[in-house]
Scaffold this active site. Structure first.
Site, mmCIF file in Angstrom:
data_model
loop_
_atom_site.group_PDB
_atom_site.id
_atom_site.type_symbol
_atom_site.label_atom_id
_atom_site.label_comp_id
_atom_site.label_asym_id
_atom_site.label_seq_id
_atom_site.Cartn_x
_atom_site.Cartn_y
_atom_site.Cartn_z
ATOM 1 C CD GLN A 144 -1.227 0.104 3.710
ATOM 2 O OE1 GLN A 144 -1.742 -0.973 3.997
ATOM 3 N NE2 GLN A 144 -1.455 1.217 4.388
ATOM 4 C CB CYS A 150 -5.039 -0.985 5.097
ATOM 5 S SG CYS A 150 -5.928 -0.015 6.343
ATOM 6 C CG HIS A 305 -3.641 -2.705 9.243
ATOM 7 N ND1 HIS A 305 -3.428 -1.878 8.154
ATOM 8 C CD2 HIS A 305 -3.056 -3.893 8.925
ATOM 9 C CE1 HIS A 305 -2.739 -2.534 7.229
ATOM 10 N NE2 HIS A 305 -2.508 -3.747 7.674
#
Length: 366
Positions: A144, A150, A305
């Site tokens: 990324q 993400c 995340h």
């Protein structure tokens, strides 16, 4: 799922005599260029990473150097992670007027969404192990970069798995979908404000990404609209027409499902059907240096995340059940870009290690 910036500083210890040679070799190995004025500070950070790796008890999981070893934990967090909330995606037409535009609305799941629960009988029928990578429905590991996207990789990865299973296009025929299209073109708004903000994260994570994919009629391929992340000159503008990409026929899911929270059994039942996107608390000291084995350290409940659960199994050497998770930090991180997270540990929030079962979802084609 709400996202915001984290920026901070971390004190570091001075490097030891042999660290300089190791640091220079690391720079060559990972092709990292550092300005002369910043060299000594980066050397000290690198040296501290070395000390923590050397001091780590590797009985369960291993830590090692990687291309992030010159960054402090806070620097890494500011580039690769963002806090996320557990609120579901807003309805496309907005929510109650009483809710303020400066905060994420508290709304019930849209009518198109369903909660996926599992009873004891269904849990008993769940296979002992699952690996969707081996089944040929998971694309390569991506990087990324310094872009908090993400959530787009988790969403597109779940779409890739669901589409492969629905269409039969597996293995060499697997379709990789465009993350950059989600970054730039997902324009769902709340009181006139865009809630999905590309490299600056999103209010709602995968749910809003799925809503965009559904209402857009699907996605282009990754090859037609390649990922550039933070290198985009204007990631707030959709560039579908300039790229000349065409939506892959049949790539629009009929729906998306939120897995019942707080249940690893429900998550396992969902993963037994297809890859599932989840949000975890990845703030543990050392997680950025994970190099292999089954990660058993709980980070907490501050979700920050998004990743893709692509299977689960049992690791005999450590006598530990695990989730197999695809990350978006490049193939040089972890186990070729994957991490195995311990399964069956309650965690601080009671939703599994790193709160893995608290916010899981996946697209459906039937």
């Amino acid at each position: 799922m709400e996202l915001a910036f984290i920026v901070g500083c971390l004190a570091v210890a001075a490097a030891q005599p042999n660290d300089r040679a190791r640091f220079d070799a690391w720079m060559r190995d990972y092709a990292v260029e550092i300005d002369a004025g910043d060299y000594e500070r980066r050397l000290d950070i690198f040296a501290e990473k070395l000390r923590s790796i050397e001091a780590h008890d590797a009985s369960d999981f291993r830590l090692g150097l990687n291309r992030f070893s010159h960054l402090t934990e806070d620097e890494f967090a500011s580039m690769y992670r963002r806090p996320m909330s557990r609120v579901p995606a807003p309805p496309v037409d907005g929510a109650a007027a009483a809710e303020t535009p400066d905060s994420p609305p508290v709304v019930v799941a849209a009518a198109a969404e369903t909660l996926d629960s599992v009873d004891g009988a269904a849990a008993a029928e769940t296979p002992a192990s699952v690996d969707w990578v081996a089944e040929g429905v998971v694309t390569r590991v991506y990087e990324q970069g310094a872009c908090a996207a993400c959530w787009t990789f988790a969403a597109s990865g779940a779409l890739e798995g669901a589409f492969a299973l629905a269409s039969g296009r597996k293995g060499a025929n697997l379709t990789a979908f465009s993350q950059q299209q989600i970054v730039e073109c997902d324009n769902i708004t709340w009181h006139g404000k865009r809630v999905d903000n590309g490299c600056h994260g999103t209010w709602y994570g995968m749910d809003s990404a799925y809503t965009y994919i559904e209402t857009n009629g699907g996605l282009c391929t990754e090859a037609a609209y390649p990922y550039v992340g933070a290198n985009s000159t204007d990631w707030t503008t959709c560039h579908v027409s300039e790229n000349g990409c065409a939506i892959v026929p049949g790539s629009a899911p009929a729906n998306h499902t939120d897995v019942a929270p707080a249940s690893e059994a429900a998550l396992a039942a969902a993963v037994a059907k297809q890859p599932v996107s989840v949000v975890v608390d990845a703030s543990c000291q050392g997680f950025m240096s994970y190099a292999g084995g089954v990660w058993t350290k709980d980070c907490g409940t501050k979700l920050d995340h998004a990743v893709l659960v692509v299977g689960y199994g049992f690791d005999a050497p450590s006598n530990t059940s695990y989730w197999k998770v695809k990350n978006s930090w490049g193939a040089a991180w972890g186990e070729a870009g994957y991490v195995r997270l311990a399964r069956g540990l309650a965690g601080a929030g009671g939703h599994g290690i790193m709160d893995i079962a608290s916010t899981a979802s996946y697209p459906t084609f039937a």
